[in-house]
Design an enzyme around this catalytic site. Structure first.
Site, PDB file in Angstrom:
ATOM      1  N   HIS A  30      37.185  94.598  59.222  1.00 47.04           N
ATOM      2  CA  HIS A  30      37.772  93.538  58.532  1.00 47.04           C
ATOM      3  C   HIS A  30      38.244  93.692  57.059  1.00 47.04           C
ATOM      4  O   HIS A  30      38.504  92.854  56.293  1.00 47.04           O
ATOM      5  CB  HIS A  30      36.725  92.372  58.505  1.00 47.04           C
ATOM      6  CG  HIS A  30      36.516  91.602  59.663  1.00 47.04           C
ATOM      7  ND1 HIS A  30      37.361  90.784  60.256  1.00 47.04           N
ATOM      8  CD2 HIS A  30      35.649  91.968  60.729  1.00 47.04           C
ATOM      9  CE1 HIS A  30      36.704  90.424  61.514  1.00 47.04           C
ATOM     10  NE2 HIS A  30      36.006  91.096  61.781  1.00 47.04           N
TER      11      HIS A  30
ATOM     12  N   LYS B  53      38.823  79.879  48.274  1.00 49.91           N
ATOM     13  CA  LYS B  53      38.552  81.284  48.785  1.00 49.91           C
ATOM     14  C   LYS B  53      37.163  81.859  48.238  1.00 49.91           C
ATOM     15  O   LYS B  53      37.096  81.207  47.264  1.00 49.91           O
ATOM     16  CB  LYS B  53      39.620  82.302  49.348  1.00 49.91           C
ATOM     17  CG  LYS B  53      40.471  82.324  47.876  1.00 49.91           C
ATOM     18  CD  LYS B  53      41.686  83.411  48.344  1.00 49.91           C
ATOM     19  CE  LYS B  53      42.871  82.568  48.718  1.00 49.91           C
ATOM     20  NZ  LYS B  53      43.137  83.126  50.097  1.00 49.91           N
ATOM     21  N   ARG B  54      36.671  82.797  48.855  1.00 54.91           N
ATOM     22  CA  ARG B  54      35.693  83.452  47.876  1.00 54.91           C
ATOM     23  C   ARG B  54      36.344  84.186  46.612  1.00 54.91           C
ATOM     24  O   ARG B  54      37.716  84.395  46.660  1.00 54.91           O
ATOM     25  CB  ARG B  54      34.845  84.605  48.640  1.00 54.91           C
ATOM     26  CG  ARG B  54      33.701  84.110  49.806  1.00 54.91           C
ATOM     27  CD  ARG B  54      32.848  83.293  49.045  1.00 54.91           C
ATOM     28  NE  ARG B  54      32.026  84.384  48.163  1.00 54.91           N
ATOM     29  CZ  ARG B  54      30.890  84.635  48.671  1.00 54.91           C
ATOM     30  NH1 ARG B  54      30.435  84.378  49.751  1.00 54.91           N
ATOM     31  NH2 ARG B  54      30.225  85.396  47.891  1.00 54.91           N
TER      32      ARG B  54
ATOM     33  N   LYS C  52      41.636  89.103  45.363  1.00 52.05           N
ATOM     34  CA  LYS C  52      42.348  87.740  45.596  1.00 52.05           C
ATOM     35  C   LYS C  52      43.080  86.852  44.562  1.00 52.05           C
ATOM     36  O   LYS C  52      43.997  86.211  44.613  1.00 52.05           O
ATOM     37  CB  LYS C  52      41.245  86.535  46.064  1.00 52.05           C
ATOM     38  CG  LYS C  52      40.675  87.206  47.545  1.00 52.05           C
ATOM     39  CD  LYS C  52      39.419  86.266  47.740  1.00 52.05           C
ATOM     40  CE  LYS C  52      38.626  86.873  49.166  1.00 52.05           C
ATOM     41  NZ  LYS C  52      39.464  86.637  50.376  1.00 52.05           N
TER      42      LYS C  52
ATOM     43  N   THR D 220      42.792  83.747  56.448  1.00 53.77           N
ATOM     44  CA  THR D 220      42.960  82.639  57.553  1.00 53.77           C
ATOM     45  C   THR D 220      43.217  81.543  56.884  1.00 53.77           C
ATOM     46  O   THR D 220      43.744  80.480  57.567  1.00 53.77           O
ATOM     47  CB  THR D 220      41.506  82.811  58.402  1.00 53.77           C
ATOM     48  OG1 THR D 220      40.295  82.702  57.523  1.00 53.77           O
ATOM     49  CG2 THR D 220      41.506  83.924  59.190  1.00 53.77           C
TER      50      THR D 220
ATOM     51  N   LYS E 140      45.393  78.093  57.848  1.00 57.36           N
ATOM     52  CA  LYS E 140      44.792  76.697  57.870  1.00 57.36           C
ATOM     53  C   LYS E 140      45.802  75.659  57.174  1.00 57.36           C
ATOM     54  O   LYS E 140      46.038  74.683  57.524  1.00 57.36           O
ATOM     55  CB  LYS E 140      43.543  76.631  57.486  1.00 57.36           C
ATOM     56  CG  LYS E 140      42.569  77.391  58.239  1.00 57.36           C
ATOM     57  CD  LYS E 140      40.963  77.514  57.630  1.00 57.36           C
ATOM     58  CE  LYS E 140      40.464  78.352  58.433  1.00 57.36           C
ATOM     59  NZ  LYS E 140      39.300  79.173  57.691  1.00 57.36           N
TER      60      LYS E 140
HETATM   61  C1  26V Z   1      32.736  92.135  51.148  1.00 54.15           C
HETATM   62  C2  26V Z   1      32.270  92.611  49.715  1.00 54.15           C
HETATM   63  C3  26V Z   1      30.711  92.592  49.649  1.00 54.15           C
HETATM   64  C4  26V Z   1      30.370  93.299  48.503  1.00 54.15           C
HETATM   65  C5  26V Z   1      31.189  93.204  47.283  1.00 54.15           C
HETATM   66  C6  26V Z   1      32.754  93.501  47.501  1.00 54.15           C
HETATM   67  C7  26V Z   1      33.134  92.950  48.987  1.00 54.15           C
HETATM   68  C8  26V Z   1      34.424  93.042  49.344  1.00 54.15           C
HETATM   69  C9  26V Z   1      34.933  92.441  50.585  1.00 54.15           C
HETATM   70  C10 26V Z   1      34.081  92.120  51.374  1.00 54.15           C
HETATM   71  C11 26V Z   1      34.544  91.522  52.783  1.00 54.15           C
HETATM   72  C12 26V Z   1      33.805  92.212  53.839  1.00 54.15           C
HETATM   73  C13 26V Z   1      34.475  91.647  55.470  1.00 54.15           C
HETATM   74  C14 26V Z   1      35.210  90.520  55.114  1.00 54.15           C
HETATM   75  O1  26V Z   1      34.738  89.562  54.987  1.00 54.15           O
HETATM   76  N1  26V Z   1      36.627  90.504  55.453  1.00 54.15           N
HETATM   77  C15 26V Z   1      37.300  89.482  55.576  1.00 54.15           C
HETATM   78  O2  26V Z   1      37.676  89.202  56.800  1.00 54.15           O
HETATM   79  C16 26V Z   1      38.457  87.978  57.429  1.00 54.15           C
HETATM   80  C17 26V Z   1      38.522  87.714  58.747  1.00 54.15           C
HETATM   81  O3  26V Z   1      39.343  88.822  59.595  1.00 54.15           O
HETATM   82  C18 26V Z   1      39.854  88.429  56.771  1.00 54.15           C
HETATM   83  O4  26V Z   1      40.688  87.237  57.022  1.00 54.15           O
HETATM   84  C19 26V Z   1      39.762  88.679  55.432  1.00 54.15           C
HETATM   85  O5  26V Z   1      41.149  88.744  55.003  1.00 54.15           O
HETATM   86  C20 26V Z   1      38.736  89.695  54.846  1.00 54.15           C
HETATM   87  O6  26V Z   1      38.610  89.804  53.586  1.00 54.15           O
END
Ligand code: 26V
Length: 805
Positions: free
Chosen positions: A356, A544-545, A550, A652, A656
């Protein structure tokens, strides 16, 4: 389900009496909500039981979707819709003097996830149930979900999300299915009389895993699947009884607390060693418990585990459950006596993995000493997997050490979980076409060369039931009236709306629906925040987060630019806009928190300056989550999907908004690329660098943020204003972190670089919005083309191409 109002009313009244000895007149709303939930559980119980019995008698292949996160939100409304009894229950309650909406608002929002990844898991289990696929979700029953966010003076304040403060009506504790997960200890190897090597773990710490099952009803198809969430408990008294008897009560209880801590809270801050250890414990805990219960079920049936992959597909949502690879090996070898080669064959053919993100900081790596100490037997198995894998690499690449070193699962004292997941799965997928291409050609290139058939794309999707039928009943009614209800079961049939895109009467109704959703959101904002917004202004939404990639920062820089424009020319013609934000920042992520402060600071200034005359408004809505998304997304005119190209794996939220008729302003990133292809150039506004350009700059340098600032007076002015505390309420050095990020750190996400292109795109938006009819036509095209992004479509592809069900 067949139900009439009278039957419902008498069932409900009886429920209140049997549960609480209360009548409709004496019971408060909380008790009524609980009674209604419990009644819904009764209504679903027959189909739930029947579904399980049917799967067993048909010997169906089962899918187990392992995810550390399930962001399911509230369940009442979706259960009512899926069972087809929403109207009856609404009417029945009304006749009893109760408003269903009020009761629904009592349900806590189950926020057992961070963002897109967790919500995707929730949409996927919903789609599996609705498609009649035998799919079970496996996760953790966190005592506390994602923190609650308050905004005080522009700062994010976090507090625990106590979602279980009222009992969870949807869950059933299954003590009969509890099992033991072992941590630490010493693996003892000994040869058996049969000439085989046996491994026994000695002196381990046993943790009891207790599952809680929740129903996942399909959409009017009689199927009820299961979401199984595991909770950690102690076996027995749970504390040192001898110590307790000696009077050292606190110390004795401490051990209980450390056990409960495993499932206490979602994603602990993993910046500290203790946080990391806890996270690894969580991952092993639920993966092991989930796999044990799967094998136990098959053994009960007498199914041979050497053919496990014929009856079971295990899917791992990101690398969080990647320990499924060595754990399944351990169970098959140590507990079931299988040899390595057949166990490996079964494991690889059973497991599929979804990646992801390509962001390096989000790729999981575990320090070897910690890993080894917590999971000594699992570590031995990982070493053996790696020994065999690097052996294969060596044969294929004639002992090329560079290749071996760069692809090794264990590298520089860490275990690389993504590599473990790739080696141990038969399928590795990305979540949008562009993302998959980047994985194949850049990030995981050498793995794709080694396993050319393993990599594939599965573009994400969203449940049209939750995000359209539930969140937007007004639009649902308009669609039903126009093309009938067939799209509800076959979302691609939303394309039938295509014939209304030139129909003036339809477009007028569509505008009325949007206005109604904007009014509803405006009242929510008024009630909660005391801010008045104008529903006839353009609602420009980014939810979004909060993450620098982003680029909420790019959005707010544009607002600052507009504000300056108004100050310079008080009569400037500006399309009235309401800029809405919702975002939680990771508690330790200072730059993200600083961005929230900036948004709130700009909001204060813009909203209170009489010179603005209400032309622009900025609102930060606190505590963004599933329930607030359900209010905000249907009200969007413009959907902000403005990540640095190549960084957002899919997104996603983009889907939506599209499904609710928003027009998207986007970079060519993630699934935006596919949305663009669906709606065509005329129905989306694209801007900014391409992913190739971004990757090119990253590899070869050549971008200077300071040069950019020097050239663009609008930007240097804004940065200057931020430095001097122009936006009031904040001291002069308040935004130091952001300024440093943009200048000293050379603007790593190309925010300044894309600014000019973004402003031009926004000017185009404003121009287009002045023509209400053509804007609503764009809106209609977006809805009509959104069916392909239903998660039903996505799940069908997972089912046929990965899970073979
Ligand atoms: C997690 C973290 C945690 C530590 C700080 C930096 C950081 C950066 C990114 C993430 C994302 C982890 C994986 C994730 O949540 N990916 C998301 O998955 C969604 C479903 O597939 C996708 O639509 C998003 O684009 C993607 O960011």
């Amino acid at each position: 389900m067949i139900l009439d109002t009278e039957t419902f009313k008498s069932d409900f009244k009886r429920k209140l009496i049997t549960m609480y000895r209360q009548s409709v007149d004496t019971a408060g709303d909380t008790l009524k909500y609980m009674a209604l939930g419990s009644l819904m559980m009764d209504y679903m119980s027959g189909a739930w039981h029947e579904t399980e019995t049917r799967y067993q008698s048909e010997c169906r292949k089962r899918v187990y979707y392992f995810s550390l996160e399930f962001l399911i939100g509230r369940l009442m409304d979706s259960a009512l819709i899926n069972l087809g009894i929403r109207d009856v229950v609404y009417e029945g309650l009304k006749e009893l003097g109760t408003d269903l909406k009020l009761l629904e608002d009592i349900e806590p929002d189950a926020g057992l996830g961070n963002g897109g990844l967790g919500r995707l898991a929730a949409c996927f289990i919903d789609s599996m149930a609705s498609l009649g696929i035998a799919g079970t979700g496996i996760g953790i029953r966190y005592r506390f979900g994602l923190f609650e966010q308050q905004i005080k003076n522009g700062y994010q304040i976090e507090s625990p999300d106590n979602w279980l403060k009222i009992a969870n009506v949807w869950e059933t504790r299954r003590d009969d299915e509890a099992c033991m997960v072992k941590f630490g200890g010493t693996p003892m190897l000994h040869w058996g009389d049969d000439g085989r090597l046996y491994v026994e773990l000695k002196d381990y710490e046993p943790i009891l895993a207790v599952p809680y099952d929740m129903p996942v009803p399909g959409f009017r198809n009689g199927t009820v699947n299961t979401l199984r969430l595991w909770s950690a408990e102690t076996d027995g008294p749970g504390f040192d009884f001898a110590m307790f008897s000696k009077g050292d009560h606190e110390k004795a209880i401490e051990s209980t607390n450390s056990v409960n801590a495993i499932t206490n809270v979602l994603y602990p801050d993993d910046s500290t060693e203790r946080g990391k250890l806890l996270r690894l414990k969580q991952e092993y805990f639920f993966t092991s418990a989930g796999l044990q219960s799967i094998l136990k079920g098959l053994k009960r049936e007498g199914f041979p585990l050497s053919r496990l992959h014929e009856r079971v597909a295990v899917h791992i949502n990101d690398t969080h459950p990647a320990l499924a690879v060595p754990e399944l090996m351990r169970l098959l070898i140590d507990e079931e006596g299988m040899g390595w080669d057949s166990a490996w064959n079964v494991t690889v053919n059973t497991i599929g993995y979804t990646n992801h993100t390509i962001l390096a900081e989000a790729l999981e790596k575990w320090n070897v000493p910690m890993f080894k100490k917590l999971l000594p037997r699992i570590y031995m198995i990982v070493e053996e997997i790696n020994r065999r894998f690097t052996g294969e690499l060596s044969r294929r690449y004639n002992g090329d050490w560079g290749k071996l070193a760069s692809m090794s699962i264990i590298q520089d004292g860490v275990v690389k979980m993504a590599y473990l997941a790739i080696v141990g799965s038969h399928s590795v997928n990305g979540v949008a076409e562009l993302h998959t291409e980047i994985l194949k050609n850049q990030e995981l290139r050498s793995f794709n060369e080694f396993y050319p058939d393993r990599f594939n794309n599965k573009t994400n999707g969203i449940s049209h039931r939750r995000w359209l039928m539930q969140a937007n009943p007004e639009l649902t009614a308009l669609i039903n009236e126009s093309i009938g209800c067939g799209w509800q079961k076959e979302p691609e049939r939303l394309s039938e709306l295509g014939r209304f895109t030139q129909d003036g009467a339809f477009l007028e109704k569509l505008r009325a629906v949007k206005l109604e959703k904007k009014r509803q959101l405006s009242s929510y904002i008024h009630e909660r925040l005391g801010i008045d917004v104008d529903p006839s202004s353009l609602f420009d939404i980014q939810v979004k987060r909060l993450h620098m990639y982003k680029r909420q920062l790019l959005n707010i820089l544009h607002v600052m630019y507009l504000y300056n424009k108004i100050c310079d020319d008080p009569k400037a013609e500006i399309q009235p806009r309401t800029f809405l934000f919702g975002a939680k920042a990771f508690p330790g992520y200072q730059l993200a928190k600083n961005t929230i402060k900036l948004i709130c600071t700009v909001a204060d200034r813009v909203n209170t300056d009489p010179a603005v005359k209400g032309r622009i408004k900025v609102v930060f809505i606190p505590n963004y989550g599933v329930s607030i998304a359900e209010k905000m997304i249907p009200a969007g005119d413009l959907s902000e999907q403005i990540s640095t190209a190549s960084k957002e794996a899919s997104g996603t939220g983009n889907m939506k908004f599209m499904m609710n008729g928003a027009v998207t302003i986007a970079t060519m990133d993630g699934a935006n690329v596919e949305i663009h292809r669906e709606v065509g150039d005329d129905n989306i506004i694209i801007f900014g660098m391409s992913s190739d350009e971004v990757i090119g700059y990253q590899n070869n340098g050549g971008y200077s943020a300071c040069e950019m600032l020097g050239k663009d007076a609008r930007l240097s002015r804004i940065i200057g204003q931020m430095k001097e505390g122009y936006f009031a309420a904040a001291p002069a050095n308040e935004f130091e972190l952001i300024i440093k990020h943009l200048t000293d750190d050379n603007d790593p996400y190309f925010t300044l670089r894309d600014f000019d292109s973004y402003v031009k795109a926004q000017e185009k938006v404003s121009g287009l919005y002045t023509d209400k009819v053509s804007w609503s036509r764009m809106s209609a095209v977006n809805i009509a083309r959104s069916g392909v992004f239903s998660s039903d479509n996505t799940i069908k592809r997972y089912a046929s191409e990965i899970w073979h069900v």
